[in-house]
Design a protein around this motif. Structure first.
Motif, PDB file in Angstrom:
ATOM      1  N   HIS A 268       0.862  -1.180   0.000  1.00 48.24           N
ATOM      2  CA  HIS A 268       0.000   0.000   0.000  1.00 48.24           C
ATOM      3  C   HIS A 268       0.901   1.232   0.000  1.00 48.24           C
ATOM      4  CE1 HIS A 268      -2.751   3.139   1.441  1.00 48.24           C
ATOM      5  NE2 HIS A 268      -3.716   2.386   0.896  1.00 48.24           N
ATOM      6  N   PRO A 269       0.528   2.290  -0.722  1.00 48.83           N
ATOM      7  CA  PRO A 269       1.402   3.461  -0.818  1.00 48.83           C
ATOM      8  C   PRO A 269       1.759   4.104   0.519  1.00 48.83           C
ATOM      9  CG  PRO A 269      -0.268   3.557  -2.526  1.00 48.83           C
ATOM     10  CD  PRO A 269      -0.632   2.407  -1.635  1.00 48.83           C
ATOM     11  N   ARG A 274       9.320   4.662   1.095  1.00 42.61           N
ATOM     12  CA  ARG A 274       9.666   4.040  -0.188  1.00 42.61           C
ATOM     13  C   ARG A 274       8.403   3.680  -0.980  1.00 42.61           C
ATOM     14  NH1 ARG A 274      13.853   2.068   3.019  1.00 42.61           N
ATOM     15  NH2 ARG A 274      15.941   2.373   2.131  1.00 42.61           N
ATOM     16  N   ALA A 275       7.390   3.186  -0.269  1.00 45.40           N
ATOM     17  CA  ALA A 275       6.140   2.836  -0.932  1.00 45.40           C
ATOM     18  C   ALA A 275       5.494   4.067  -1.560  1.00 45.40           C
ATOM     19  CB  ALA A 275       5.187   2.180   0.067  1.00 45.40           C
ATOM     20  N   ALA A 279       4.789   4.830  -5.555  1.00 43.46           N
ATOM     21  CA  ALA A 279       3.446   5.142  -6.039  1.00 43.46           C
ATOM     22  C   ALA A 279       3.449   6.418  -6.868  1.00 43.46           C
ATOM     23  CB  ALA A 279       2.483   5.276  -4.866  1.00 43.46           C
ATOM     24  N   GLU A 280       4.180   7.427  -6.423  1.00 43.01           N
ATOM     25  CA  GLU A 280       4.249   8.684  -7.170  1.00 43.01           C
ATOM     26  C   GLU A 280       4.878   8.466  -8.543  1.00 43.01           C
ATOM     27  OE1 GLU A 280       6.446  11.056  -4.459  1.00 43.01           O
ATOM     28  OE2 GLU A 280       4.744  11.358  -3.081  1.00 43.01           O
ATOM     29  N   GLU A 289      -3.141   3.609 -10.689  1.00 41.60           N
ATOM     30  CA  GLU A 289      -2.700   3.310  -9.341  1.00 41.60           C
ATOM     31  C   GLU A 289      -1.893   2.007  -9.318  1.00 41.60           C
ATOM     32  OE1 GLU A 289      -3.100   4.907  -6.226  1.00 41.60           O
ATOM     33  OE2 GLU A 289      -3.580   6.558  -7.579  1.00 41.60           O
ATOM     34  N   PRO A 290      -0.808   1.979  -8.564  1.00 41.63           N
ATOM     35  CA  PRO A 290      -0.071   0.724  -8.417  1.00 41.63           C
ATOM     36  C   PRO A 290      -0.790  -0.219  -7.459  1.00 41.63           C
ATOM     37  CG  PRO A 290       0.907   2.401  -7.030  1.00 41.63           C
ATOM     38  CD  PRO A 290      -0.186   3.083  -7.811  1.00 41.63           C
ATOM     39  N   ASP A 291      -0.580  -1.511  -7.638  1.00 43.98           N
ATOM     40  CA  ASP A 291      -1.122  -2.503  -6.725  1.00 43.98           C
ATOM     41  C   ASP A 291       0.005  -3.408  -6.253  1.00 43.98           C
ATOM     42  OD1 ASP A 291      -0.569  -4.088  -8.920  1.00 43.98           O
ATOM     43  OD2 ASP A 291      -2.634  -4.762  -9.231  1.00 43.98           O
TER      44      ASP A 291
END
Length: 375
Positions: A268-269, A274-275, A279-280, A289-291
């Motif tokens: 999850h962002p 780092r997450a 995501a950005e 959106e990344p998953d």
């Protein structure tokens, strides 16, 4: 239904391999990627890996040489996955494989990779993957870790719990360990039934579980079956709390009726700085959106690139490097966007975090992030 065995067209092979002279040849280091490329999570798996490749190349590549990705569609089908693995193995320029993204294909393709080609599973979580062989690693925590968090969430949402599981490797594994984890929570298991992802009519299950007073339903499968189940449950005015593993992530993009579904995800962002940075970058590059599939594929590429930078630019060298990540006498753990990676003797990561999210109008709202104990 199983897909027919398939072969990449010769012109496509030539296009992919143009400029590749093999390890240390001064042109390109080639990695394979295996995922169901026509599905949302498979597309994200490819995009996450490609983002890592693009960032590595923009920063100078591997000692000045570029990294390249060769993506093949395994259709989330065991027979197709073996065919993909054969193509990767037969090409000596392929130094390692990112994937497979789902458990069954990785488990079947492992027989090919065990001949001598590293595969780094991304979002494949079945407990049976552990110990497949010295050439198989994964960056996702297993169902045994994820199910414990889902069971705690289920116990907090209701006292009467049911399990519906896809009758495949992923569904069976998640349902089994979830059921075991429920035993110490004080809830009552009111039903446990298998289903097929392409089923069109879930009403017999719905009527049975409604009559048994199920308040929480674990859907251990992918979004295909879950979407049909939840839609028909709404039509029959049955509204339990639905929960599931990362296989349900695509539901967030499928409409408001899936709001409130709880999902245990691998990424999850808001899990870490780092997450958020990942995501950005992912949103900027792809406008989506990344998953979990995107994040774990990104981490797999970065891990393999670390091995190549250390001069391990052979298939055996990549394997030996990964086997030592986070272990005594090996290299430091990798702090990835989906959490830290330190491999145990089975090629499984230890201490990976699990995030519980709630689907809300197309987005995942972080409920909590739990650190999984090292095993």
């Amino acid at each position: 239904m199983r897909s027919h065995r398939f072969v990449l067209a010769p012109l496509a092979v030539a296009a992919v391999l143009s400029g590749c002279s093999g390890p240390g040849g001064g042109d390109t280091y080639l990695l394979g990627l295996a995922a169901p490329l026509e599905r949302s999570f498979g597309q994200n798996s490819r995009l996450g890996a490609q983002l890592a490749v693009d960032q590595i190349n923009a920063a100078g590549g591997i000692d000045g040489d570029s990294l390249k990705l060769w993506a093949l569609d395994d259709k989330s089908d065991d027979t197709a996955a073996i065919a993909v693995a054969e193509q990767f193995y037969d090409n000596p320029a392929v130094l390692a494989v990112v994937g497979h993204a789902t458990s069954g294909p990785l488990m079947d393709a492992a027989t090919v990779y065990q001949r001598g080609l590293v595969a780094v599973g991304t979002s494949a979580t079945s407990t049976e993957i552990a110990g497949l062989g010295e050439w198989i690693f994964r960056v996702a925590s297993s169902d045994s870790a994820n199910a414990a968090e889902l069971a705690r969430s289920a116990a907090g949402a209701g006292r009467r719990v049911a399990i519906l599981y896809a009758n495949d490797d992923y569904g069976q594994s998640l349902a089994e360990v979830f059921g075991q984890a429920l035993e110490n929570t004080g809830v009552t298991l009111v039903g446990r039934f298998p289903y097929l992802e392409d089923m069109k009519d879930f009403t017999p299950y719905i009527r049975a579980l409604k009559a048994r007073g199920a308040e929480v339903v674990l859907v251990a499968g992918l979004e295909t079956g879950a979407a049909t189940l939840i839609q028909q449950a709404h039509q029959l005015e049955w509204m339990p709390r639905f929960i599931g593993g990362d296989g349900l992530e695509p539901l967030a993009e499928m409409g408001e009726r899936y709001n409130g579904t709880l999902v245990g995800v691998l990424y999850h962002p808001e899990m870490s700085p780092r997450a958020r940075t990942f995501a950005e970058a992912f949103r900027a590059a792809y406008k989506r959106e990344p998953d979990s599939s995107a994040a774990t594929s990104y981490d797999a590429v970065q891990l393999i690139a670390r091995a190549l930078r250390e001069g391990r630019a052979t298939r055996e060298g990549v394997r030996d490097y990964l086997a030592g990540v986070g272990r005594e006498g090996g290299s430091a753990r990798y702090d990835g966007v989906a959490g830290p990676v330190a491999f145990d003797a089975n090629g499984d990561p230890v201490g990976k975090p699990v995030a519980l999210v709630r689907i809300e109008n197309g987005r995942f709202r972080l409920q909590q992030a739990a650190q999984v104990a090292a095993r």
